[in-house]
Design a protein around this motif. Sequence first.
Motif, PDB file in Angstrom:
ATOM      1  N   PHE A  33      32.955  -1.615  24.739  1.00 29.44           N
ATOM      2  CA  PHE A  33      34.028  -2.544  24.376  1.00 29.44           C
ATOM      3  C   PHE A  33      33.914  -3.873  25.138  1.00 29.44           C
ATOM      4  O   PHE A  33      33.911  -4.951  24.550  1.00 29.44           O
ATOM      5  N   LYS A  38      33.895   1.801  21.306  1.00 27.39           N
ATOM      6  CA  LYS A  38      34.686   2.393  22.391  1.00 27.39           C
ATOM      7  C   LYS A  38      33.918   2.316  23.716  1.00 27.39           C
ATOM      8  O   LYS A  38      34.482   1.949  24.750  1.00 27.39           O
ATOM      9  N   GLU A  56      26.995  11.464  19.276  1.00 22.96           N
ATOM     10  CA  GLU A  56      27.699  10.708  20.319  1.00 22.96           C
ATOM     11  C   GLU A  56      26.871  10.609  21.600  1.00 22.96           C
ATOM     12  O   GLU A  56      26.749   9.554  22.202  1.00 22.96           O
ATOM     13  N   GLU A  62      36.560   5.207  30.983  1.00 24.99           N
ATOM     14  CA  GLU A  62      36.989   6.597  30.714  1.00 24.99           C
ATOM     15  C   GLU A  62      37.446   7.225  32.026  1.00 24.99           C
ATOM     16  O   GLU A  62      36.698   7.259  33.007  1.00 24.99           O
ATOM     17  N   LEU A 118      32.649   3.243  15.547  1.00 23.29           N
ATOM     18  CA  LEU A 118      33.841   3.328  16.399  1.00 23.29           C
ATOM     19  C   LEU A 118      33.482   3.836  17.790  1.00 23.29           C
ATOM     20  O   LEU A 118      34.059   3.406  18.784  1.00 23.29           O
ATOM     21  N   PHE A 119      32.505   4.758  17.842  1.00 24.40           N
ATOM     22  CA  PHE A 119      32.090   5.277  19.155  1.00 24.40           C
ATOM     23  C   PHE A 119      31.403   4.173  19.976  1.00 24.40           C
ATOM     24  O   PHE A 119      31.684   4.008  21.168  1.00 24.40           O
TER      25      PHE A 119
END
Length: 919
Positions: free
Chosen positions: A840, A837, A797, A714, A833-834
């Motif tokens: 990964f 991400k 999250e 990020e 999906l979080f």
Amino acid sequence: SARAGVAFVALRGERGRYVAVPACEHVFVWDTRKGEKVLILKGLKQQVSCLCPSPDGLHLAVGYEDGAIHVFSLLSGESTITFNGHRAAVTALQYDHLGGRLVSGSKDTEVIVWDVINESGLYRLRGHKDVITQVLFLKEKNLLVTCAKDTLVKWWDLDTQHCFKTLVGHRAEVWGMALLSKEKRLITGSADSELRVWDLTYIQEVKDPDEPESKKSKGSSSPGTEENNEEDETLEVDEHPEERIVKCSKVGSIMREGRDRVVTLGTDRMGKFLACHGTDAVLEVFSVLSEEEIQKKLEKKLKKARKKAKQNSEEEPERSVELSLQEEIQCVTNLKASSKIKSFDLILSPKGELKMVLLLQNNIIELYNLDLSAQVPQAVRVSRITIGGHRSDVRTLAFSSDNIAILSAAAESVKIWNRSTLQCIRTMECEYALCSLFVPGDRQVIIGTKTGKLQLYDLASGSLIETLDAHDGAVWSIALSPDQHGFVTGGADKCVKFWEFELVKDESSVQKRLSMKHVRILQLDEDVLCVRYSPNQKLLAVSLLDCTVKVFYVDTLKFFLSLYGHKLPVLCMDICYDGTLIATGSADRNVKIWGLDFGDCHRSLFAHDDSVMYLQFVPKSHLFFTAGKDSKIKQWDADKFEHIQTLEGHHQEVWCLALSPNGDYLVSASHDKSLRLWERTREPLILEEEREMQREAEYEESVAKEEQPVVAGERQGETGLAGKKTIETIKAAERIMEAIELYREETAKLKEHNAICKAAGKEVPFPVNPILRAYGNITPSAYVLEVFKKVKSSELEESLLVLPFSYVPDLLRLFNEYIQQGSDVELLCRALLFLLKIHFGQITSNQMLVTVIENLKKTTISRVSEARDVLGFNMAGLQFLKREIEAKEEVTFFADATERFEEKKRKRKKKEKMVLAVL
């Protein structure tokens, strides 16, 4: 509280009657017609810093000093959603036109967009360098405009989450802005008397990006606007990608009458009226012409110009006629309030009246109506709410001898409150009050003022009976004598005066009335700050400006002891019930406990982080309370010299407190404009537990201040995750970890049990885990899902972000199982999906997880498309029902219209017959 704004809220189906105002950590909703408080939206500890009602009128978003945002339901008064993302006070809040998204700006210079329906954060936008002052959504486009104290106005494209344009035409802070004329105009308010007006042109996306299509600007930008444009008017699309979306050009300025900065700038919901105010008491209201009105005005102007041209035999002035900015945005009226305005809100009522509510600096709410049909519209004050408090800080408090009435006095009034109902029962005007007491019998009160007067009030009639010039300077302290026959006062004129109560004959009535008689005086070398009698009335303690406390004999006024040791003057003191101890509180932040027999200092305690403002012993004990400028009230033990507890609640300096004669109640007054009542409970207080709780609170605070976890890959750029690490997110992650561990243990036990059964060749009873039994004998995997569902949507999250990777493989396998069953597909997909991400790299390089991911791919795609089909079907069904209802309504509407038409016809015929008859 004057820090956050005031807002009209829709309640019980009415708009323009109820207003929401911040009150320290709570939000009060007042009925302006009746002047009553109808709803309290309770906060926790932090002060309210911002308010914003939702477009549907059912919710109110409230921002707090610590950066939290609570969304309250106005129907139940409960907080339904909590968002934690900002690290400092929330300064701006705005809903989009549907109420599905909420954007917040903060003192931490960041802007966060929240999803209200999903109760989660979408993203964080970074770019400003100072406090955000205003945030606005655009209805038609997915754009956001923000302004801040860094003099910039930024435009954000929410599809790509980046800032595509920055307006730099301001010399100082941008304090507010508003969108007008169907979002084709932007008005900004800065630190001067100009309201700058910008024209907005929305440019369609270019179909073929290879063609450098030139676009002509609407009018050359004046050099003063400092637009980020090139010199020439033709702009290449590739050179200026931001020009594809929106183009801003400065049109001019509207001059305000106020010379100082804009404090609040706002419009009504329709954008027909614009209002603003500075740091003074004047609200300037402007009306904004609609497109039709502008067209009419232009036609009128053109007619006039043609007439003039005919007379002067000139050519037709087709193109030269234009409306000036002052004609399009006209000043309607300037409204003068009774005190400085802190914020306002506007609403246009269906009757065509403009309603304006003002929150003033001196704790007043005023409601004005502006009749727009009048030739010269004048604002009329309809109502004001004042009874709920003082206009200025309360400087003195007193309890009546029966523990029922509380006296509070400020710079302009004395109020008597009923302790049990918390209602104000008497308000009497006074001079600047510094000290007070109830006369024995509780029928009269005495106030000592800053000008040196003593004022005697009768409570039954609420009238001032007598005023005496007692001292040449301020009366700093007053103390009732233990025999209750008189009292003593100390003032800034270096005197201590003794007074006695007496009954005198009143000329106006037959009955005698109470009066005060001056009997003795004690002259000293320094200003007197505080006086106190010992309970046996033998000694009098006097605190002086030279940082000492002198003790005198009451009967002879001879000097007995001098207590010296404080570095700064003693502001408050008290003597305990048995006369053995005296405690003194000073501006040097210390409290000293002395023996009254020899004047020796037993102990010096570092009490507060700022001056100790008030000190009082609890009746019949050696415990005492202190109030400090550090906004805390603390309880101490004078025998063991221990700190017992801290009462936290006030947000600013605590000026004074009062204990009830039975010791069960404590009332305190602060600079945050609040009076707080504390009640002694019957619950025993264990010091070790108090210390433990204090340590826990400190740990939780330190956790929140830690560095935020970094997501691999990020980039720390314009955007980021919306949430922040808090103690709640850590606890949620811990709960998930515990559930997964339980799942691991139970599955291992089950395997073992099955092996035993196989070996034994018969079924052996399996012991069920007590936690699973409590949940109704569910399976370990179902238990993990239960725990997962209980995590707040807004914290999901952040909880997954602090979850160690060792738990992720198990979680992915469980997700696969749940999604196959079709339970909570939406929530699980969001979490899945979080996780993919943020982990990964580790997931893709793990051979064990390849099959898991392959299976997840199949199940998620099929289940999500199923869920989408269900939603699509339901939407189609609802639209079909809507069309049916509309069709029915149309039929009834036409039937109704035909009936009316027939009735009109009948009436007309009747009228015609009557006219004929008369003729």
